[in-house]
Design a protein around this motif. Structure first.
Motif, short mmCIF file in Angstrom:
data_model
loop_
_atom_site.label_atom_id
_atom_site.label_comp_id
_atom_site.label_asym_id
_atom_site.label_seq_id
_atom_site.Cartn_x
_atom_site.Cartn_y
_atom_site.Cartn_z
N UNK A 1 92.31 18.74 76.34
CA UNK A 1 92.36 17.84 75.24
C UNK A 1 90.95 17.45 74.79
N UNK A 2 90.00 17.32 75.74
CA UNK A 2 88.64 16.97 75.37
C UNK A 2 87.97 18.05 74.53
N UNK A 3 88.27 19.30 74.84
CA UNK A 3 87.69 20.40 74.06
C UNK A 3 88.27 20.37 72.65
N UNK A 4 89.58 20.23 72.55
CA UNK A 4 90.21 20.16 71.22
C UNK A 4 89.64 18.99 70.43
N UNK A 5 89.49 17.85 71.08
CA UNK A 5 88.94 16.67 70.40
C UNK A 5 87.51 16.90 69.94
N UNK A 6 86.74 17.62 70.75
CA UNK A 6 85.35 17.87 70.40
C UNK A 6 85.20 18.73 69.16
N UNK A 7 86.11 19.69 69.01
CA UNK A 7 86.03 20.58 67.85
C UNK A 7 86.84 20.08 66.66
N UNK A 8 87.84 19.27 66.94
CA UNK A 8 88.70 18.78 65.85
C UNK A 8 88.94 17.28 66.01
N UNK A 9 87.95 16.47 65.70
CA UNK A 9 88.11 15.02 65.87
C UNK A 9 89.23 14.42 65.02
N UNK A 10 89.66 15.17 63.98
CA UNK A 10 90.74 14.68 63.12
C UNK A 10 92.12 15.07 63.65
N UNK A 41 82.97 20.84 79.65
CA UNK A 41 82.24 20.54 78.43
C UNK A 41 80.80 21.04 78.51
N UNK A 42 80.24 21.04 79.70
CA UNK A 42 78.88 21.51 79.89
C UNK A 42 78.71 22.99 79.65
N UNK A 43 79.81 23.74 79.65
CA UNK A 43 79.76 25.18 79.40
C UNK A 43 79.91 25.52 77.93
N UNK A 44 80.12 24.51 77.10
CA UNK A 44 80.34 24.73 75.67
C UNK A 44 79.21 24.06 74.91
N UNK A 45 78.22 24.84 74.45
CA UNK A 45 77.01 24.26 73.84
C UNK A 45 77.26 23.14 72.83
N UNK A 46 78.18 23.27 71.89
CA UNK A 46 78.33 22.15 70.94
C UNK A 46 78.86 20.86 71.58
N UNK A 47 79.45 20.98 72.77
CA UNK A 47 80.07 19.81 73.41
C UNK A 47 79.33 19.32 74.65
N UNK A 48 78.33 20.06 75.08
CA UNK A 48 77.69 19.77 76.36
C UNK A 48 76.98 18.42 76.42
N UNK A 49 76.61 17.86 75.30
CA UNK A 49 75.88 16.60 75.31
C UNK A 49 76.77 15.38 75.03
N UNK A 50 78.07 15.57 75.06
CA UNK A 50 78.97 14.44 74.80
C UNK A 50 78.81 13.38 75.87
#
Length: 123
Positions: A1-10, A41-50
């Motif tokens: 769910x965190x990955x989905x939220x990171x890419x699709x906040x809407x 999340x650390x393995x996904x560059x756009x999400x690693x700094x959340x």
């Protein structure tokens, strides 16, 4: 769910994560589940700094051993732990993972998709 939220906040996942960050929902977690979220999340560059601090507040930490046996069909220790958290707390498990949902449901947990959880939150 965190990955989905990171890419699709809407999305429903994104809105649930926002509600958790805003304090409207409380996520239950263990050190292992928090570490796994950070690892993924650390393995996904756009999400690693959340910043995950608001998703894992002290009030949601479950430190005591979970008194639930193995959940048949759950894939790995983290999925076992997520299902056990839901069962122990009597709280719904919110997931889009079909294997985890099936295993947790078979063990007696209430499982909701992100969309279903969002509908319940709104009512």
């Amino acid at each position: 769910m965190l990955v989905a939220a990171g890419f699709r906040p809407d999305s429903a996942s994104g809105r649930l994560v926002a509600a958790t960050r805003g304090g409207r929902l409380l996520a239950l977690w263990t050190d292992a589940t928090r570490a796994e979220a950070k690892r993924i999340l650390g393995q996904i560059p756009p999400l690693e700094d959340q910043d995950l601090a608001l998703l894992f507040p002290e009030a949601g930490q479950v430190a005591a051993p979970l008194a639930v046996g193995p959940v048949s069909g759950a894939d790995g220790v983290i999925d076992q732990t997520l299902a056990a958290l839901a069962l122990s707390a009597g709280a719904p498990l919110v997931t889009a993972d079909r294997l985890l949902a099936a295993a947790a449901t078979a063990a007696g947990a209430t499982v909701l998709s992100p969309t279903e959880a969002e509908r319940r939150l709104a009512s």
